[in-house]
Design an enzyme around this catalytic site. Structure first.
Site, PDB file in Angstrom:
ATOM      1  N   SER A   1     -62.441  14.641  57.952  1.00 22.78           N
ATOM      2  CA  SER A   1     -62.734  15.933  58.817  1.00 22.78           C
ATOM      3  C   SER A   1     -62.278  16.417  58.068  1.00 22.78           C
ATOM      4  O   SER A   1     -60.936  16.423  57.754  1.00 22.78           O
ATOM      5  CB  SER A   1     -61.293  15.718  59.792  1.00 22.78           C
ATOM      6  OG  SER A   1     -61.278  16.948  60.989  1.00 22.78           O
TER       7      SER A   1
ATOM      8  N   LYS B   1     -67.312  16.911  59.342  1.00 23.52           N
ATOM      9  CA  LYS B   1     -66.249  17.563  60.545  1.00 23.52           C
ATOM     10  C   LYS B   1     -65.240  18.769  60.005  1.00 23.52           C
ATOM     11  O   LYS B   1     -64.942  18.612  59.512  1.00 23.52           O
ATOM     12  CB  LYS B   1     -65.722  16.857  61.732  1.00 23.52           C
ATOM     13  CG  LYS B   1     -64.761  17.835  62.173  1.00 23.52           C
ATOM     14  CD  LYS B   1     -63.954  16.880  63.368  1.00 23.52           C
ATOM     15  CE  LYS B   1     -62.493  16.391  62.970  1.00 23.52           C
ATOM     16  NZ  LYS B   1     -61.901  15.397  64.067  1.00 23.52           N
TER      17      LYS B   1
ATOM     18  N   LYS C   1     -63.643  22.311  60.774  1.00 23.61           N
ATOM     19  CA  LYS C   1     -62.542  22.604  62.255  1.00 23.61           C
ATOM     20  C   LYS C   1     -62.943  24.083  61.814  1.00 23.61           C
ATOM     21  O   LYS C   1     -63.273  25.026  60.841  1.00 23.61           O
ATOM     22  CB  LYS C   1     -61.268  22.626  61.474  1.00 23.61           C
ATOM     23  CG  LYS C   1     -60.656  21.068  61.489  1.00 23.61           C
ATOM     24  CD  LYS C   1     -60.507  20.647  63.189  1.00 23.61           C
ATOM     25  CE  LYS C   1     -59.183  19.146  62.910  1.00 23.61           C
ATOM     26  NZ  LYS C   1     -59.522  18.796  64.267  1.00 23.61           N
TER      27      LYS C   1
ATOM     28  N   ASP D   1     -64.956  20.756  65.286  1.00 21.34           N
ATOM     29  CA  ASP D   1     -63.973  20.515  66.141  1.00 21.34           C
ATOM     30  C   ASP D   1     -63.260  21.774  66.348  1.00 21.34           C
ATOM     31  O   ASP D   1     -63.118  22.331  64.901  1.00 21.34           O
ATOM     32  CB  ASP D   1     -62.712  19.370  65.426  1.00 21.34           C
ATOM     33  CG  ASP D   1     -62.028  19.011  66.820  1.00 21.34           C
ATOM     34  OD1 ASP D   1     -61.802  19.425  68.084  1.00 21.34           O
ATOM     35  OD2 ASP D   1     -61.702  18.291  65.976  1.00 21.34           O
TER      36      ASP D   1
ATOM     37  N   GLU E   1     -66.878  18.959  69.178  1.00 26.30           N
ATOM     38  CA  GLU E   1     -65.905  18.340  69.331  1.00 26.30           C
ATOM     39  C   GLU E   1     -65.018  19.475  69.980  1.00 26.30           C
ATOM     40  O   GLU E   1     -64.446  20.571  69.612  1.00 26.30           O
ATOM     41  CB  GLU E   1     -65.027  17.874  68.224  1.00 26.30           C
ATOM     42  CG  GLU E   1     -63.600  16.797  68.892  1.00 26.30           C
ATOM     43  CD  GLU E   1     -63.292  16.047  67.649  1.00 26.30           C
ATOM     44  OE1 GLU E   1     -64.213  16.077  66.591  1.00 26.30           O
ATOM     45  OE2 GLU E   1     -62.814  15.820  67.720  1.00 26.30           O
TER      46      GLU E   1
ATOM     47  N   ASP F   1     -62.116  14.883  72.996  1.00 25.45           N
ATOM     48  CA  ASP F   1     -61.051  14.621  72.644  1.00 25.45           C
ATOM     49  C   ASP F   1     -59.795  14.659  73.576  1.00 25.45           C
ATOM     50  O   ASP F   1     -59.483  14.116  74.016  1.00 25.45           O
ATOM     51  CB  ASP F   1     -61.503  15.204  70.994  1.00 25.45           C
ATOM     52  CG  ASP F   1     -59.671  14.229  70.275  1.00 25.45           C
ATOM     53  OD1 ASP F   1     -58.485  13.814  70.702  1.00 25.45           O
ATOM     54  OD2 ASP F   1     -60.003  14.710  69.062  1.00 25.45           O
TER      55      ASP F   1
ATOM     56  N   LYS G   1     -59.340   8.003  70.810  1.00 26.53           N
ATOM     57  CA  LYS G   1     -57.649   7.994  69.359  1.00 26.53           C
ATOM     58  C   LYS G   1     -56.658   6.610  69.966  1.00 26.53           C
ATOM     59  O   LYS G   1     -56.550   7.297  71.428  1.00 26.53           O
ATOM     60  CB  LYS G   1     -57.288   9.381  69.788  1.00 26.53           C
ATOM     61  CG  LYS G   1     -58.293   9.798  69.057  1.00 26.53           C
ATOM     62  CD  LYS G   1     -56.872  11.698  68.277  1.00 26.53           C
ATOM     63  CE  LYS G   1     -57.652  12.194  67.581  1.00 26.53           C
ATOM     64  NZ  LYS G   1     -57.725  13.896  67.508  1.00 26.53           N
TER      65      LYS G   1
ATOM     66  N   GLY H   1     -58.625  10.347  64.234  1.00 23.21           N
ATOM     67  CA  GLY H   1     -57.391  10.570  63.593  1.00 23.21           C
ATOM     68  C   GLY H   1     -56.642  11.017  63.724  1.00 23.21           C
ATOM     69  O   GLY H   1     -56.925  12.258  64.783  1.00 23.21           O
TER      70      GLY H   1
HETATM   71  O1  OSB Z   1     -58.614  17.232  66.668  1.00 23.67           O
HETATM   72  O2  OSB Z   1     -58.989  15.524  65.549  1.00 23.67           O
HETATM   73  C1  OSB Z   1     -58.340  16.029  65.763  1.00 23.67           C
HETATM   74  C2  OSB Z   1     -55.684  16.066  63.122  1.00 23.67           C
HETATM   75  C3  OSB Z   1     -54.767  16.857  63.669  1.00 23.67           C
HETATM   76  C4  OSB Z   1     -54.152  16.946  64.792  1.00 23.67           C
HETATM   77  C5  OSB Z   1     -55.955  16.689  66.014  1.00 23.67           C
HETATM   78  C6  OSB Z   1     -57.235  16.360  65.108  1.00 23.67           C
HETATM   79  C7  OSB Z   1     -56.374  16.315  63.287  1.00 23.67           C
HETATM   80  C8  OSB Z   1     -57.856  15.239  63.038  1.00 23.67           C
HETATM   81  C9  OSB Z   1     -58.067  15.265  61.467  1.00 23.67           C
HETATM   82  O3  OSB Z   1     -59.299  16.208  63.181  1.00 23.67           O
HETATM   83  C10 OSB Z   1     -58.493  13.748  61.655  1.00 23.67           C
HETATM   84  C11 OSB Z   1     -57.815  12.539  60.043  1.00 23.67           C
HETATM   85  O4  OSB Z   1     -57.942  13.431  58.998  1.00 23.67           O
HETATM   86  O5  OSB Z   1     -57.421  11.930  60.429  1.00 23.67           O
HETATM   87 MG    MG Z   2     -60.488  16.802  67.534  1.00 18.99          MG
END
Ligand code: OSB
Ligand code: MG
Length: 377
Positions: free
Chosen positions: A135, A161, A163, A188, A213, A238, A262, A290
């Site tokens: 991510s 992924k 952001k 995401d 996402e 999510d 999660k 995560g």
């Molecule tokens: O939306 O998945 C998410 C990190 C913090 C809060 C929300 C998210 C995330 C990540 C990071 O996408 C995932 C990771 O590398 O742990």
């Molecule tokens: Mg997410």
């Protein structure tokens, strides 16, 4: 097992690089760590609530108050046969999935250790390694994003992924897709869009993404259902999913076609497994998300992701991408996009206590309350 006592900590670990999403930047990851003790063994879990309620509504302060004042005193000093019986006892408590999940996950770790088996075995996992992607936070430029995406694809990560947020979407996705035509790419939005952004979302729909996402509000299944009906690209939820019931509603109403699970967000492994099973009954894939976890949360994620329907790469990438030094002894590193399940009983990771102490901001111990008679729930 009789839960004899517990320890709560607030830990702050500096990230190697700040992580930027549509809801803010994290430079130091601050999290709650719960240890529960029984017969010389311990179980450990990591919370995924933040200081500020910007991902979901739970907070570190709220979780600490609930756990130390109300919930831990209720479960300490008593005998629990398994996680099911422990959670049945807490079933009347509403919401607060992240806080309750801490107790549940720590108990699973303790229980698996007492049996001398890996947590994945106790959960019913079917693999000894899991496929993962990365991510990537919002970067300073499109070029920087392409560079880091290509570097991670070269390391063998199974999915990239990105952001996104309004104003940082089509252009960066197009550039990464052009540089990596064969690699699965997803985005995401962390709830940053509304249906008023339909034109942009429709453009994203043409870019060959594996899924999108959480594009819309954290608590809005209805608009996700409207959007999914207008899009070819599958939506993945999510933030919206904190229970198996949420997952059933979302899949029944076609608000998404897959689910990010999660374990912390849904309140532990039992509920995570229920979400997994609900999704399987709809033929909807799941993957393990995560929350920038330390080795403790990361190990829980890895064990969970060994369940059968985790068929898409998860977010549990190498620990060394996040931290100069982790709070567990065992390295959690991928080889060609595959994360081995840490061997050994429970989560398979052990706390590096001197280092943990050095990054602990606050700590308290909770003893079992005096009970008038031998009681069992
Ligand atoms: O939306 O998945 C998410 C990190 C913090 C809060 C929300 C998210 C995330 C990540 C990071 O996408 C995932 C990771 O590398 O742990
Ligand atoms: Mg997410």
């Amino acid at each position: 097992m009789r839960l004899e006592r517990a320890e709560l900590r607030v830990v702050s670990l500096p990230l190697l690089k700040p992580f930027r999403t549509s809801f803010g930047v994290v430079a130091d990851k601050t999290f709650v760590l719960l240890r529960v003790f029984s017969e010389g063994l311990e179980g450990v879990a990591e919370g995924v609530m933040d200081a500020r309620p910007q991902y979901r509504e739970e907070t570190i302060a709220g979780a600490l108050a609930l756990l130390q004042d109300a919930v831990l005193p209720e479960v300490l000093g008593l005998e629990w046969a398994n996680a099911e019986s422990l959670m049945r006892h807490l079933a009347g408590l509403r919401g607060n999935r992240m806080a309750l999940g801490l107790i549940e996950m720590a108990f699973w770790d303790l229980h698996a250790r007492s049996l001398g088996v890996p947590l994945s075995t106790l959960l019913g996992g079917v693999r000894n390694a899991v496929e993962v992607g990365v991510s990537l936070g919002i970067q300073a430029s499109v070029e920087a994003t392409v560079d880091t995406a290509v570097r991670h694809a070269e390391q063998g990560y199974r999915r990239i992924k990105l952001k996104i947020e309004p104003g940082w979407d089509v252009k960066v996705v197009r550039a990464v897709r052009a540089a990596l035509p064969e690699t699965p790419v997803t985005v995401d939005a962390n709830a940053a869009y509304t249906l008023a952004h339909l034109n942009v979302l429709r453009e994203l729909d043409t870019l060959g993404l594996d899924y999108i996402e959480q594009p819309l509000a954290w608590n809005d299944l209805r608009d996700h259902a409207k959007l999914q009906a207008l899009m070819h690209t599958p939506l993945c939820l999510d933030e919206c999913i904190t229970t198996a019931q949420d997952a059933r509603t979302a899949l029944e109403t076609a608000a998404c076609r897959l689910v990010n699970i999660k374990v912390g967000r849904v309140g532990g492994h039992l509920e995570a497994r229920r979400v997994h099973d609900v999704a399987a009954s709809f033929n909807a894939p799941v993957w393990c998300g995560g929350m920038l976890e330390s080795g403790v949360g990361r190990a829980h994620n890895i064990h969970l992701a060994t369940l059968e329907n985790f068929t898409k790469p998860g977010d549990t990438s190498s620990s060394s991408r996040y931290w100069a030094r982790d709070i567990v002894h065992e390295p959690l590193e991928t080889v060609n996009g595959v994360m081995p399940v840490p061997p050994g009983p429970g989560t398979g990771v052990t706390l590096d206590l001197p280092f943990l102490d050095s990054v602990t901001r606050w700590r308290t111990e909770i003893a079992a309350p005096a009970r008038s008679a031998v009681s069992s729930p």
